[in-house]
Each structure stands twice: as structure tokens, then as C-alpha cells.
Write a protein that holds these residues in place. Structure first.
Motif, short mmCIF file in Angstrom:
data_model
loop_
_atom_site.label_atom_id
_atom_site.label_comp_id
_atom_site.label_asym_id
_atom_site.label_seq_id
_atom_site.Cartn_x
_atom_site.Cartn_y
_atom_site.Cartn_z
N ALA A 1 1.76 3.28 -12.62
CA ALA A 1 2.61 2.01 -12.35
C ALA A 1 1.73 1.21 -11.04
O ALA A 1 1.57 -0.03 -11.14
CB ALA A 1 4.01 2.19 -11.98
N PHE A 2 1.51 2.01 -10.03
CA PHE A 2 0.72 1.63 -9.05
C PHE A 2 -0.58 0.99 -9.33
O PHE A 2 -0.91 -0.31 -8.72
CB PHE A 2 0.89 2.38 -8.02
CG PHE A 2 1.96 2.92 -7.11
CD1 PHE A 2 2.84 1.77 -6.76
CD2 PHE A 2 2.20 4.32 -6.87
CE1 PHE A 2 4.03 2.25 -5.86
CE2 PHE A 2 3.40 4.55 -6.16
CZ PHE A 2 4.30 3.78 -5.88
N ARG A 3 -1.19 1.70 -10.04
CA ARG A 3 -2.81 0.86 -10.33
C ARG A 3 -2.67 -0.23 -11.21
O ARG A 3 -3.29 -1.11 -11.22
CB ARG A 3 -3.39 2.33 -11.11
CG ARG A 3 -3.64 3.51 -10.00
CD ARG A 3 -4.47 4.56 -10.99
NE ARG A 3 -5.70 4.58 -11.10
CZ ARG A 3 -6.44 5.61 -11.51
NH1 ARG A 3 -5.74 6.78 -12.05
NH2 ARG A 3 -7.73 5.40 -11.40
N GLU A 4 -1.54 -0.17 -12.29
CA GLU A 4 -1.56 -1.37 -13.08
C GLU A 4 -0.98 -2.70 -12.41
O GLU A 4 -1.29 -3.72 -12.67
CB GLU A 4 -0.44 -1.03 -14.33
CG GLU A 4 -1.08 -0.18 -15.30
CD GLU A 4 -0.21 0.16 -16.49
OE1 GLU A 4 1.17 0.07 -16.40
OE2 GLU A 4 -0.46 1.02 -17.54
N PHE B 1 -3.25 2.36 -3.61
CA PHE B 1 -3.07 3.61 -3.58
C PHE B 1 -3.75 4.68 -3.27
O PHE B 1 -4.93 4.71 -3.62
CB PHE B 1 -2.54 4.13 -4.93
CG PHE B 1 -1.83 5.39 -5.11
CD1 PHE B 1 -0.33 5.67 -4.87
CD2 PHE B 1 -2.56 6.50 -5.57
CE1 PHE B 1 0.06 6.83 -4.70
CE2 PHE B 1 -2.15 7.72 -5.51
CZ PHE B 1 -0.61 7.89 -5.09
N ALA B 2 -3.40 5.35 -2.20
CA ALA B 2 -4.41 6.58 -1.80
C ALA B 2 -3.76 7.96 -2.07
O ALA B 2 -2.73 8.14 -1.50
CB ALA B 2 -4.62 6.19 -0.16
N ALA C 1 1.00 -1.29 -0.09
CA ALA C 1 0.12 -0.01 0.06
C ALA C 1 0.79 1.24 -0.06
O ALA C 1 2.00 1.29 0.63
CB ALA C 1 -0.99 -0.08 1.21
N VAL C 2 0.49 2.23 -0.76
CA VAL C 2 1.11 3.61 -0.69
C VAL C 2 -0.12 4.66 -0.25
O VAL C 2 -1.03 4.51 -0.98
CB VAL C 2 1.71 3.90 -1.97
CG1 VAL C 2 2.31 4.99 -2.09
CG2 VAL C 2 2.47 2.89 -2.50
N ALA C 3 0.27 5.46 0.62
CA ALA C 3 -0.68 6.69 0.80
C ALA C 3 -0.12 8.01 0.79
O ALA C 3 1.17 8.05 1.16
CB ALA C 3 -1.25 6.46 2.21
#
Length: 447
Positions: free
Chosen positions: A357-360, A365-366, A341-343
Motif C-alpha cells: 500500500a505504501f509503495r503504490e 518507505f524505509a 514517510a514511514v521508516a
């Protein structure tokens, strides 16, 4: 700009109308990418020039700030306040004092603030301000004189029912004190609700200093819970070492995680045993020193000069420093190392390439408009206390903050599911924030 042709056309007009403001363009594009699916389902949102009006601030104030340094030299800085959208309540957003501040940056921050404040569920509109003044290396007397000159002009545009600034980069409790003192002097009134982030003895709120870092961590906890896990035992990397980063570290440790790295502009430290919060606070809040001093005093830590903090393997990443700090290459490294996770604890710290890149890769991701809404939410709680001449204790305010962040998470999550993209917090945050503001704009007519 991809997607709905009408949205693309409006975006091109925004870029043309606001030339030379790339951060603002980036913020608008990030929201617009989510709007096509909304307009397909509810085409009336494209009526009455609503999207065009949403992109144009209600008021942009630029002013001269003259002041004298300790040697008697007259210095002239530039002040800004962008009162972006007041459809949900008085303009609300911080003041940033940093040499990089310009109109485009303030517009980017103010545009983001509209949706962040909407997501908080509290009755506050969006605004932002600041100055290209650099407080670093300045004496207390110089900072006081600058703040007094800044507020001498700005005070005429503020009010607890009009515009309520707070702090941001370069504006902490000291600066808020000087600003409030001058506002009080200029207006001959004790209007405590006109500024937030005040000292506890003169109208401030418990948890306000901790709120952005705490709030981002509460949001991450909800993200992990949605994935069937929690922070316990997780390694967390947090960029920055200022107010947001420090209190994100504190809450991560309280929730069972281990914050193993943080940074400043000179480099980053890694402490696999967990960052010693008291030592970090002593260096950064009391001595105002460099992060390298931490490694000099802590045998379990090492300092890396320059480089990228995102090279450190972790389960959770919290970019809490500044805009566009996490690149596409950084995202690839985090993904390779198994980040869950990245926020965003800062405002738009992730580049479009990194976000893609995170979404793919399916990494949770927040965006900042959701994850770092805790700061402005607690500012709104401070406004509530000021309006009722009340003062809440720390635990109660922290509970309110935790509940608000859970609600923000749920709002984003539910909206993403409604539009067929479960787990897409970017889409959920943008649409949930937009729809609330858009509905209010329709209700109030073309103004």
C-alpha cells in the motif's frame, strides 16, 4: 511469490525445507521480490548455488538452558544461535529473550541481519540468537542465573573474530553484564570485543543505547531531505516505548520535529504538545511501568486502551515495537491522513500488505534493514574501540553514526535509481545489501 522463475523455484524450496517458519518465509520473500531485476542484468548471481547458500545458515545451534528460580525449582529453557553468514566478517547480531523466540524467528532475524550489516558498510557478517526465557517478573538473581547458564553453553561458539552478539528485546545492559561476566569466567580472558552493548565503565561505547532510535531518525531526515523538506515542524508517531522508541523520540525533538504518540502492549498515549521524554523515561526505564501512567501524570496527554496507534494523524510514522505490527488497514489510515514517510525502527514491523500500500501510494518507505541499521553500526564502532583499547566521546560517536546512516541512505537511493526505481528504498536496500554479500561469496568460492 512473483517475478523471475528461478527465484520463485528457489523460494518454494526454501519454504519446503523450512516448514512451519512463516516469519522466515516472509523475510526471504521480501528480499527475493527485488532479485529478479538483478538476475536479469547479472545472471551469474544465480550460479554456484549462491542464492540457495545465502538462504541456508552456516550454522544453527540449539541448546538446553537449565537454571534454578528463587524457590529452588529447576526450569529448562531453550537457547538459539543462528550463525547465518560470515562472508563479510564475524557473525554480528543481537540476543532476544522473549517467550515468542523459536528457531524460525531467529532465522528470520538472522537473514535480515545479513543485509542490514552489509548496508552498514562495516566488516560484519549476519547472525542472531536468543531464548524463550521471559525476564519479566524475574528477580535480578534469577536473571543472573539464567544468563550464566545460557553463556556456559554459548561461549564455546563465540569470539571477537568468530561471533559477536549484542542485546535485543529482553536483553539490555544488565543481561549483557551477566553474560559477559560468565564468558570471562569460562574463557579466563578479558575479550571485551566478544559482546557489544556493554557498560561504559567496562568496554562499552557511547551512543550504543541510543543508536537504533537515533539512526532511524537520521535515516528519516535523509528521506525527507530527498523530498525537499526536513523534520522541522513535522508530527511524528512512534510505536513502542522501549529503548528504540525512546531515543527516536529524543532525536526527533532534537531535529525540530514533534513526537506526539507512543505505545506499549496495553495501548497508546497521544500528547499533541510533544512527548515529555523525561517523564517517559522515568515510567518505562526506571519504574518499568505501563504507558497509561504517562497520561495520568501529564495533563496534555490522553491514553487510548488497545486500538491502533496508526489512527493518529502524522507526517512521519516510525514503527519501533515488533514484527508485523503495522497492517494493511493501518497503512490505509496513515495514507488517508497524509503520511509523508514511514521508516521501520523494529525488525519487519510492516506486513506485506502494508508495504504494498505504501509503495503504490508513493509514500517514502524505509525497510528495517536500512532504517534501523544504526544499532549494529554502533556495535561495530564499539568493536573498533575494543580492538584499539580506545574510548570515544559521545559527540564523536554520534557524528560517526549520523555519517553511517547518511551513507546507508545514499547507498539505497543510488541503487534504486540504478535499477530504474528512484525513491524505492526497499528495492535499493535489498539489492545493495545482496550484491555486496554475493560478490564476496563468489570471491571466496563454494564454501
Amino acid at each position: 511469490m512473483t517475478g523471475n522463475g528461478q527465484v520463485s523455484r528457489i523460494y518454494d524450496e526454501v519454504v519446503k525445507r523450512n516448514a512451519g517458519e512463516p516469519l522466515f518465509h516472509q523475510a526471504v520473500a521480501e528480499v527475493f521480490e527485488s532479485l529478479s531485476v538483478v538476475l536479469e542484468r547479472y545472471p551469474h548471481y544465480a550460479d554456484a548455488g549462491l542464492i540457495e547458500r545465502l538462504c541456508e545458515p552456516e550454522r544453527q545451534i540449539i541448546f538446553r538452558v537449565p537454571w534454578q528460580d528463587d524457590e529452588g525449582n529447576v526450569i529448562v529453557n531453550r537457547g538459539f544461535r543462528v550463525q547465518y553468514n560470515s562472508v563479510l566478517g564475524p557473525y554480528k547480531g543481537g540476543l532476544r529473550f522473549h517467550p515468542s523466540v523459536n528457531l524460525g524467528m531467529v532465522k528470520f532475524l538472522g537473514f535480515e541481519q545479513i543485509f542490514k550489516n552489509s548496508l552498514s558498510g562495516l566488516p560484519i557478517g549476519g547472525g542472531k540468537g536468543g531464548s524463550d526465557f521471559d525476564p519479566k517478573g524475574r528477580s535480578n538473581s534469577e536473571i543472573m542465573r539464567f544468563c550464566q547458564s545460557f553463556m556456559t553453553e554459548l561461549h564455546r561458539h563465540l569470539g571477537e573474530y568468530t561471533d559477536v552478539p549484542a542485546g535485543d528485546i529482553g536483553v539490555g545492559g544488565r543481561e549483557i553484564g551477566y553474560l559477559f561476566g560468565q564468558y570471562k569466567r569460562m574463557t579466563n580472558s578479558y575479550e571485551s570485543g566478544v559482546l557489544t552493548g556493554k557498560g561504559l565503565t567496562w568496554g562499552g561505547s557511547q551512543v550504543r543505547r541510543e543508536a537504533t532510535g537515533y539512526g532511524a531518525t537520521y535515516f528519516v531526515a535523509s528521506m525527507l531531505e530527498a523530498k525537499g523538506t526536513d523534520l522541522a515542524g513535522k508530527k511524528v508517531v512512534i510505536s513502542g516505548s522501549g529503548n528504540v522508541a525512546i531515543y527516536a523520540i529524543e532525536k526527533v525533538h532534537q531535529l525540530g520535529g514533534t513526537a506526539i504518540a507512543c505505545s506499549d502492549s496495553s495501548g497508546y498515549i497521544v500528547d499533541e504538545q510533544g512527548v515529555d521524554l523525561e517523564l517517559l523515561k522515568e515510567i518505562k526505564e526506571i519504574k518499568r511501568g505501563r504507558i497509561s501512567e504517562y497520561a495520568e501524570q501529564r495533563s496534555t496527554a490522553h491514553f487510548v486502551e488497545g486500538g491502533s496507534i496508526w489512527d493518529v494523524p502524522c507526517d512521519v510514522a516510525l514503527p519501533c515495537a515488533t514484527q508485523n505490527e503495522l497492517s494493511g488497514d493501518d497503512a490505509a489510515t496513515l495514507i488517508k491522513n497524509g503520511v509523508l514517510a514511514v521508516a521501520e525502527g523494529a525488525n519487519m514491523p510492516t506486513t506485506p500488505e502494508a508495504l504494498k500500500a505504501f509503495r503504490e501510494a508513493g509514500v517514502a518507505f524505509a525497510p528495517g534493514k536500512a532504517a534501523n541499521a544504526g544499532g549494529v553500526a554502533t556495535s561495530a564502532l564499539e568493536m573498533q574501540q575494543n580492538a584499539s583499547r580506545d574510548s570515544w566521546h559521545f559527540e564523536y560517536t554520534d557524528e560517526r553514526l549520523a555519517a553511517i546512516m547518511r551513507d546507508v541512505h545514499e547507498r539505497c537511493s543510488e541503487t534504486a535509481r540504478e535499477y530504474g526505481k528512484p525513491g524505492d528504498y526497499v528495492l535499493g536496500a535489498n539489492i545493495a545489501g545482496f550484491v555486496k554479500v554475493a560478490d564476496a561469496m563468489f570471491a571466496l568460492g563454494v564454501i
